[in-house]
Structure formats: C-alpha cells, structure tokens
Motif scaffolding. Structure first.
Motif, mmCIF file in Angstrom:
data_model
loop_
_atom_site.group_PDB
_atom_site.id
_atom_site.type_symbol
_atom_site.label_atom_id
_atom_site.label_comp_id
_atom_site.label_asym_id
_atom_site.label_seq_id
_atom_site.Cartn_x
_atom_site.Cartn_y
_atom_site.Cartn_z
ATOM 1 N N PRO A 87 60.371 156.961 80.934
ATOM 2 C CA PRO A 87 59.340 157.988 80.753
ATOM 3 C C PRO A 87 58.975 158.661 82.079
ATOM 4 O O PRO A 87 58.931 158.019 83.126
ATOM 5 C CB PRO A 87 58.138 157.196 80.208
ATOM 6 C CG PRO A 87 58.730 155.950 79.631
ATOM 7 C CD PRO A 87 59.931 155.641 80.469
ATOM 8 N N GLY A 88 58.730 159.961 82.017
ATOM 9 C CA GLY A 88 58.330 160.702 83.204
ATOM 10 C C GLY A 88 59.482 161.157 84.071
ATOM 11 O O GLY A 88 59.282 161.728 85.137
ATOM 12 N N SER A 89 60.701 160.892 83.630
ATOM 13 C CA SER A 89 61.882 161.304 84.387
ATOM 14 C C SER A 89 62.883 161.926 83.431
ATOM 15 O O SER A 89 62.738 161.838 82.217
ATOM 16 C CB SER A 89 62.513 160.101 85.100
ATOM 17 O OG SER A 89 63.082 159.211 84.157
ATOM 18 N N ALA A 90 63.897 162.544 84.004
ATOM 19 C CA ALA A 90 64.976 163.123 83.200
ATOM 20 C C ALA A 90 66.287 162.834 83.912
ATOM 21 O O ALA A 90 66.332 162.758 85.138
ATOM 22 C CB ALA A 90 64.775 164.620 83.042
ATOM 23 N N CYS A 91 67.345 162.685 83.147
ATOM 24 C CA CYS A 91 68.665 162.493 83.734
ATOM 25 C C CYS A 91 69.571 163.590 83.199
ATOM 26 O O CYS A 91 69.748 163.733 81.988
ATOM 27 C CB CYS A 91 69.237 161.121 83.404
ATOM 28 S SG CYS A 91 70.770 160.764 84.302
#
Length: 148
Positions: A87-91
């Motif tokens: 959560p709170g990130s993207a890849c």
C-alpha cells in the motif's frame, strides 16, 4: 519536500548533479551487463527512510528521485510488478522492455539518481527486502508523527 519531520530524510537529499537515470534497452549508452528492471515508486518521505534502512543493511540498489523531490523510484528485478502489493506504492511493469541502470547513459529530464548504480550495493533492490524496509519506514514515520 518537507524533510523537517524526520531527522534521517534530511541527510539524503537528491544529488544536485542530475546524474543519469535508467534508459530503455535500445537507448544509446546501455550497459551490456545491466539486467532489466521494474520500478517501485513511493512518496519521498517514506522512500528516504527506506533508503536509510537499506543502506544500513547493505541492501539498496539504484534509486531515482523526481525533480520535485516528491517521489523516489527503486529499481527492482523485472517481473516484480506482477506481485507487488505494498500500500502507498506502485510498481511499474516494463512489459518485457525493462529499464536498465546505466550510469553513463542519457539523462532523463526531471529526474536523477539518489543512489547511482555505481554507488549501489546491487544492480536492483530485492523486492522482499524493499517491502520490509518500506514497512519499517512507515512505522518509523507513524511513530515520529505521534510524538508531535
């Protein structure tokens, strides 16, 4: 970027020399031994804390910052995006094209290296190690914010 809320984030401001950033495999200056990478992006505050944690444990790979210092990007092995769920990130998945860490490659406008490939402990950050560091960073930030 407000780095006053954390003592460690102030220690690792983005490099002022606008060092080179990753490029696509077909770009000039590609290092032949550089493997393809996906890119995990996180808010700068959490990312800087995670960089500190990873540096202490000899686990940080190349890390990009955006020109506004709002976001950090960790290079991770290609294929990481398929299972990334923090959560709170993207890849960002590279769909087989891959990004490659190229210290002498072309500069990506508006971005630069926080941790350049030649200063990193590996060519990409291990996703499990990054996941743990981001979790620890989030807990650290939450603890600091509670003390205000």
């Amino acid at each position: 970027m407000d780095s006053s809320s954390s003592r460690t984030t102030a220690l690792h401001q983005p490099r002022q020399d606008r060092s080179p950033s990753p490029c696509a495999p077909q770009a000039p200056g590609l290092a032949p031994d550089a493997g393809p990478c996906d890119l995990v992006t996180v808010p700068a505050r959490q990312g800087l804390e995670a960089v500190d944690i990873l540096r202490l444990r000899d686990g940080v790979g190349p890390v990009l910052h955006d020109g506004e210092c709002d976001t950090l990007g960790f290079l991770v092995p290609a294929g990481t995006a398929a299972a990334w769920d923090v959560p709170g990130s993207a890849c960002t998945q590279t769909h087989g094209r891959g990004l490659r860490a190229v210290p002498d490659g072309p500069v990506l406008t508006g971005a630069g290296w926080l941790v350049a490939p030649e200063a990193a402990f590996s060519s990409a950050t291990d996703p499990a190690v990054l996941r743990a560091a981001l979790g620890e960073a989030a807990r650290t930030i939450a603890a600091v914010d509670r003390c205000r």
